[in-house]
Enzyme design. Structure first.
Site, PDB file in Angstrom:
ATOM      1  N   ARG A  49       0.852  -1.195   0.000  1.00 41.83           N
ATOM      2  CA  ARG A  49       0.000   0.000   0.000  1.00 41.83           C
ATOM      3  C   ARG A  49       0.881   1.236   0.000  1.00 41.83           C
ATOM      4  O   ARG A  49       2.101   1.128   0.022  1.00 41.83           O
ATOM      5  CB  ARG A  49      -1.034  -0.007   1.143  1.00 41.83           C
ATOM      6  CG  ARG A  49      -0.723  -0.711   2.416  1.00 41.83           C
ATOM      7  CD  ARG A  49       0.295  -0.075   3.314  1.00 41.83           C
ATOM      8  NE  ARG A  49       0.090   1.339   3.483  1.00 41.83           N
ATOM      9  CZ  ARG A  49       1.050   2.203   3.688  1.00 41.83           C
ATOM     10  NH1 ARG A  49       2.326   1.791   3.785  1.00 41.83           N
ATOM     11  NH2 ARG A  49       0.825   3.481   3.840  1.00 41.83           N
ATOM     12  N   GLN A 193      -1.925   2.010  10.132  1.00 40.74           N
ATOM     13  CA  GLN A 193      -0.650   2.153   9.407  1.00 40.74           C
ATOM     14  C   GLN A 193       0.377   2.907  10.245  1.00 40.74           C
ATOM     15  O   GLN A 193       1.578   2.767  10.030  1.00 40.74           O
ATOM     16  CB  GLN A 193      -0.877   2.903   8.077  1.00 40.74           C
ATOM     17  CG  GLN A 193      -1.575   2.096   7.008  1.00 40.74           C
ATOM     18  CD  GLN A 193      -3.074   2.302   7.021  1.00 40.74           C
ATOM     19  OE1 GLN A 193      -3.657   2.573   8.070  1.00 40.74           O
ATOM     20  NE2 GLN A 193      -3.710   2.153   5.880  1.00 40.74           N
ATOM     21  N   ASP A 234      -2.163  10.914  -1.452  1.00 39.51           N
ATOM     22  CA  ASP A 234      -2.496   9.893  -2.454  1.00 39.51           C
ATOM     23  C   ASP A 234      -2.866  10.512  -3.785  1.00 39.51           C
ATOM     24  O   ASP A 234      -2.776   9.876  -4.829  1.00 39.51           O
ATOM     25  CB  ASP A 234      -3.639   9.014  -1.953  1.00 39.51           C
ATOM     26  CG  ASP A 234      -3.114   8.071  -0.900  1.00 39.51           C
ATOM     27  OD1 ASP A 234      -2.924   8.515   0.248  1.00 39.51           O
ATOM     28  OD2 ASP A 234      -2.833   6.912  -1.241  1.00 39.51           O
ATOM     29  N   ASN A 244      -5.495  12.387   1.275  1.00 39.74           N
ATOM     30  CA  ASN A 244      -4.588  11.509   2.020  1.00 39.74           C
ATOM     31  C   ASN A 244      -5.427  10.711   3.010  1.00 39.74           C
ATOM     32  O   ASN A 244      -6.652  10.894   3.120  1.00 39.74           O
ATOM     33  CB  ASN A 244      -3.497  12.326   2.721  1.00 39.74           C
ATOM     34  CG  ASN A 244      -2.401  11.442   3.272  1.00 39.74           C
ATOM     35  OD1 ASN A 244      -1.869  10.575   2.557  1.00 39.74           O
ATOM     36  ND2 ASN A 244      -2.054  11.594   4.539  1.00 39.74           N
TER      37      ASN A 244
HETATM   38  O1  MRU Z   1      -4.572   3.116   2.490  1.00 37.81           O
HETATM   39  P1  MRU Z   1      -3.085   3.326   2.362  1.00 37.81           P
HETATM   40  O2  MRU Z   1      -2.311   2.726   3.480  1.00 37.81           O
HETATM   41  O3  MRU Z   1      -2.586   2.928   1.004  1.00 37.81           O
HETATM   42  O4  MRU Z   1      -2.922   4.907   2.473  1.00 37.81           O
HETATM   43  C1  MRU Z   1      -1.637   5.455   2.354  1.00 37.81           C
HETATM   44  C2  MRU Z   1      -1.588   6.899   2.637  1.00 37.81           C
HETATM   45  O5  MRU Z   1      -2.594   7.538   2.883  1.00 37.81           O
HETATM   46  C3  MRU Z   1      -0.253   7.561   2.552  1.00 37.81           C
HETATM   47  O6  MRU Z   1      -0.204   8.661   3.408  1.00 37.81           O
HETATM   48  C4  MRU Z   1      -0.049   8.056   1.112  1.00 37.81           C
HETATM   49  O7  MRU Z   1      -0.190   7.012   0.201  1.00 37.81           O
HETATM   50  C5  MRU Z   1       1.258   8.696   0.927  1.00 37.81           C
HETATM   51  S1  MRU Z   1       2.527   7.483   0.957  1.00 37.81           S
HETATM   52  C6  MRU Z   1       3.934   7.973   0.388  1.00 37.81           C
END
Ligand code: MRU
Length: 339
Positions: A49, A193, A234, A244
């Protein structure tokens, strides 16, 4: 400075090897596959992810989809692109990487070894992101006026990218330059996370940190314990509105209220040329069991309804600066048009 002894993904012997992030930090288990459908599942399940890493895995998956193909290459390629495209809707790096792979296919579809051509493109996407992470870390140094306590949300490190990370790379580079005192890592419900992945990475890098529940942020900011808030993104719209992990918008509002700088760090591949503003960003909604359960443990009645947005959008005017591999941009962000 140790960089840890783990990696998010590696391409080795015609297989993608990835660290299954759903098991971290308690179990460090690597999965090997040359099956694009398995990689699609890994993206959907968040075994891999983070916006840039999703794009990298998508590119490798698409290359692998034609590895053993000799007959229906074009239709198999298109089928794989469609499948990968359906995995997650918000991180624009996924769609960017698929477009890159489609362009490479169109130009080279009659080449003798299309698998190798596509694989080379995927490796370039991976290596390019590693370089972007390094530059983001370097440019991020300029936002530190004093040795700082930093609050961050979700995971933006090696586990989310092809290099040292986005916001995490800023924190790590600043720490190596004596500019970080302590990191406050939001646990980042529902999938944690922060407490699972960011804590794991901070620990591996020897950076002092503590984990707090997401709802602690206001109190920490009010007490003056935080000098800077830095997160990843994102998808950054052309006007700077940034999607994000859910909870980021709340942090930006809090930082503004307390007069604390709020920064986003993201590579140019996260800036969406087709997305004029945050209004056009599709937000992923996930299975409500991710809220009703924690690590497979049911914490409330399963028939209760749950709200499940995985991301939110922070309006551009709340963002002090956006750190990319090109430098630090500030509001208004309408010049963020990149190739
Ligand atoms: O759902 P996820 O864990 O994929 O979400 C990730 C995020 O929101 C991160 O902050 C984002 O991808 C930036 S990572 C460099």
């Amino acid at each position: 400075m140790t960089n840890g002894d783990y990696f998010s993904v590696k391409f080795k012997d015609d297989k993608l090897v990835y660290l299954d992030q759903t098991k971290l930090p308690l179990v460090e288990e690597y999965v090997e596959t040359d099956d694009y459908e398995r990689i699609a599942l890994a993206i959907e399940r968040l075994e891999v992810r983070g916006a840039p890493l999703i794009g990298i895995c998508a590119a490798y998956a698409i290359a692998l989809s034609v590895k053993n193909d000799s007959q229906n290459i074009e239709s198999d390629f298109n089928k794989a692109c469609e499948r990968i495209q359906s995995t997650r809707p918000t991180a624009v790096n996924l769609f960017w990487a698929i477009e890159e792979m489609k362009n490479t296919f169109q130009v080279n579809k009659n080449s003798e070894n299309i698998y190798k051509t596509l694989l080379d493109r995927a490796i370039k996407i991976h290596n390019q992101d590693e370089g972007y992470c390094r530059k983001i870390g370097y440019h991020g140094l300029s936002i530190f006026k004093i040795k700082s306590n930093v609050l961050t949300h979700c995971n933006t490190g090696k586990l989310a990218t092809g290099g040292d990370g986005t916001a995490f790379s800023v924190i790590k580079t600043a720490f190596e330059n004596g500019l970080v005192n302590h990191v406050y890592a939001d646990e980042t419900r529902p999938l944690l996370q922060g407490s699972r992945l960011t804590a794991f990475e901070l620990d591996k890098c020897g950076i002092p940190f503590s984990i707090q529940t997401d709802s602690s942020a206001a109190e920490l900011l009010k007490q003056g314990k935080v000098d800077l808030v830095i997160t990843g993104a994102d998808r950054v719209a052309l006007n700077g509105d940034s999607a994000n992990k859910i909870g980021t918008y709340m942090l930006a509002v809090l930082a503004n209220y307390h007069n604390i700088p709020f920064y986003i760090a993201a590579p140019s591949t996260t800036v969406a040329k087709q997305t004029p503003s945050g209004k056009e960003i599709e937000i992923e909604y996930r299975n409500k069991n991710e809220v009703l359960f924690i690590n497979q443990n049911q914490i409330t009645h399963q028939n209760y309804d749950a709200s499940t947005p995985a991301f939110d959008v922070t309006p551009a005017h709340l963002i002090t600066g956006i750190i990319t591999e090109e430098g630090v941009y500030t509001f208004p962000y309408n010049f963020l048009v990149v190739d």
